[in-house]
Design an enzyme around this catalytic site. Structure first.
Site, PDB file in Angstrom:
ATOM      1  N   SER A 179      -9.783   2.464   2.893  1.00 53.73           N
ATOM      2  CA  SER A 179      -8.865   3.067   2.200  1.00 53.73           C
ATOM      3  C   SER A 179      -8.109   2.252   1.286  1.00 53.73           C
ATOM      4  O   SER A 179      -7.092   2.660   0.435  1.00 53.73           O
ATOM      5  CB  SER A 179      -8.115   4.123   2.950  1.00 53.73           C
ATOM      6  OG  SER A 179      -7.185   3.293   3.848  1.00 53.73           O
ATOM      7  N   LYS A 181       0.688  -1.347   0.056  1.00 56.69           N
ATOM      8  CA  LYS A 181       0.021   0.025   0.104  1.00 56.69           C
ATOM      9  C   LYS A 181       1.010   1.259   0.076  1.00 56.69           C
ATOM     10  O   LYS A 181       2.009   1.181   0.622  1.00 56.69           O
ATOM     11  CB  LYS A 181      -0.932   0.038   1.229  1.00 56.69           C
ATOM     12  CG  LYS A 181      -2.023   0.930   1.301  1.00 56.69           C
ATOM     13  CD  LYS A 181      -2.801   0.947   2.520  1.00 56.69           C
ATOM     14  CE  LYS A 181      -3.807   2.087   2.478  1.00 56.69           C
ATOM     15  NZ  LYS A 181      -4.712   1.883   3.759  1.00 56.69           N
ATOM     16  N   SER A 183     -10.408   0.057   7.391  1.00 58.94           N
ATOM     17  CA  SER A 183      -9.892   0.264   5.724  1.00 58.94           C
ATOM     18  C   SER A 183      -8.965  -1.182   5.286  1.00 58.94           C
ATOM     19  O   SER A 183      -8.597  -1.056   4.365  1.00 58.94           O
ATOM     20  CB  SER A 183      -8.566   1.140   5.888  1.00 58.94           C
ATOM     21  OG  SER A 183      -9.399   2.504   5.820  1.00 58.94           O
TER      22      SER A 183
END
Length: 495
Positions: free
Chosen positions: A158, A78, A182
């Protein structure tokens, strides 16, 4: 073997050990899948040179016979994790051009274990969002579609790029972070597994901060066994993070027996929300029956302060964000606005932040600054902290009464279309976190397991919440649920 990118971590590890495949072959298969999947916008910084270099090194290590479980396995990282020499922007314009001179502890531990980094993954800006629509890179897109509908769906947020990449078999697994859901919400939206460990289990050092008392890294994988393998590599004490726990990391995979006889699973009545879709209600009831059939005892429980969790979260998280994001000022690193003649430092701050931060980040920084301001600190922030303690105590009381894990829905709906939740009412988007934020406020481990499809063929997930530091036990309960649910659906390839 063809379609090597479709393997999970455990299967790929076993194939590598058996000599049936090399890490280079696995990595090349993933790199090709990534190049063919630009329509998903999941990978935003591709690192094929680093990937192939690490894959070659992993193959040598495997030949030498001293390779840990993650060695040679291609994964995505990420964009919130700082990676040395590779853009690490937190999907924000304000960190444009930032290439750290250091590696986050989690990504370093994965590299040390021989994992192969394929590149950086899309996300909501500074991890603020539930649909991956606040990213400077543009929307990440789910590989799933509603029936015969061509509308693009959100992979959740997210960690939307991570969820999309794992679900579409662009990588074998990915890292995510979870501040209010998330990891678990995007995992539920895309039919994969995602675990948020206990706060302090994974180091936060080198992960770009959103809300420091809530953020926690975790793996996003194709199944529970893979989550156990990757989580073990990510965990461990780190002297560079004062909130990191000095606890031994167990062999999580060895704890996956599937035996949950005699375990007490709590069903909290407060999670029965008004207007909850019948499909989610049914999935939850079915999940409870599956665990009961596996030998667990189902117990109705009460977590009375649940209804205050979302408001408390949306005071605490923005407050911490406003403090953390104050460091982005155009002085030391990242973007600096072009200044007019006569502009001073105040104008530089204002212009840089106005240009660099997106609307959602600006909104949360403003909210956070407001609740921390002198006249409102006690009315909002202090009160939210007290509510947080009450929520934590609710869980402590339930676990003290002998409950081993708690079963809830992971999300209030299946994935929705990109653009369907309007920016005019951000609260509608915030409601996506209704089942997940309590876990972050209490610092507990939580896992989302895919358990079924809705009437439009979209995945739905169930969440299990565990006792602090007992991720192994939680993973085993999730493993039993996964076995019973038998979820094997994959998105049809359209990209």
């Amino acid at each position: 073997m063809s379609d090597l990118n479709k393997l999970g971590l455990a299967d790929a590890r076993d194939a590598l050990r058996a000599g049936d495949v090399t890490s280079v072959e696995l990595t090349e298969s993933c790199l090709k899948a990534i190049d063919d999947a630009d329509a998903l916008n999941a990978f935003v910084h591709k690192t094929p040179e680093i990937a192939l270099e690490r894959a070659k090194a992993a193959d040598e290590r495997i030949k030498g016979g001293d390779a840990p479980s993650m060695c040679g396995l291609p994964i995505g990282i990420k964009d919130l994790f700082c990676t040395k020499g590779v853009p690490s922007q937190a999907a924000s314009k304000i960190l444009e051009g930032f290439k750290p001179e250091y590696e986050s502890t989690v990504s370093q531990q994965l590299a040390d274990s021989g994992a192969v980094m394929l590149g950086k993954l899309n996300m909501d800006e500074f991890a603020m969002g539930s649909s991956n629509e606040t990213s400077i890179y543009g929307n990440a897109v789910s590989p799933w579609r509603r029936g015969n509908d061509d509308a693009q769906l959100t992979p959740g947020g997210s960690s939307g790029g991570s969820a999309s990449a794992v679900a579409a078999d662009l990588c074998l697994a990915a890292t995510g972070t979870d501040t209010g859901g998330s990891i678990r919400q995007p995992a539920a939206f895309t039919g994969i597994t995602g675990i948020k460990p206990t706060y302090g289990r994974c180091s936060r050092w080198g992960i770009i901060a959103f809300a420091s008392s809530l953020d926690q890294a975790g793996p996003m994988t194709k199944n529970v066994r893979d989550a156990a393998i990757m989580l073990e590599a990510m965990c461990g004490h780190d002297s560079k993070d004062s909130t990191s726990a000095e606890l031994a990391v167990p062999n999580f995979e060895a704890m996956l027996t599937g035996d949950i006889k005699g375990k007490k699973i709590g069903i909290p009545k407060e999670y029965r929300m008004e207007g909850m879709p019948a499909e989610i209600e049914k999935l939850w009831a079915d999940g409870a029956e599956m665990l009961k059939a596996a030998g667990a005892e189902i117990v109705d429980i009460s977590l009375p302060h649940t209804k205050y969790a979302l408001p408390a979260y949306y005071v605490i998280a923005p407050a911490e964000a406003s403090s953390n994001l104050a460091r982005y000022d155009g002085v030391r690193y990242g973007r600096r606005a072009t200044l007019a003649q006569g502009d001073g430092i105040t104008e530089m701050y204002e212009k840089t932040r106005a240009e660099g931060f997106g609307h959602e980040v600006q909104r949360r920084v403003m909210v956070g600054t407001y609740v921390l301001s002198a006249g409102f600190y006690d009315a909002y922030y202090n009160r939210a902290r007290k509510v947080r303690n009450l929520i934590k105590k609710d869980f402590e009381d339930v676990f003290a009464a002998g409950i081993d894990a708690i079963l809830t829905p992971a999300t209030p709906s299946a994935s929705f279309g990109l653009g369907e939740m309007t920016e005019a009412d951000p609260v509608q988007m915030y409601l996506n976190d209704v089942f997940t934020v309590t876990v972050n406020l209490a610092g507990l481990p939580g896992i989302s397991v895919p358990a079924g499809l809705d009437t439009q063929g979209l995945p739905l997930g169930l969440q299990l919440i565990g006792r602090p530091w007992e991720e192994g036990d939680l993973l085993n309960t999730a493993y039993a649920l996964e076995e019973a649910a038998g979820f094997v659906a994959k998105p049809g390839k359209w990209w």
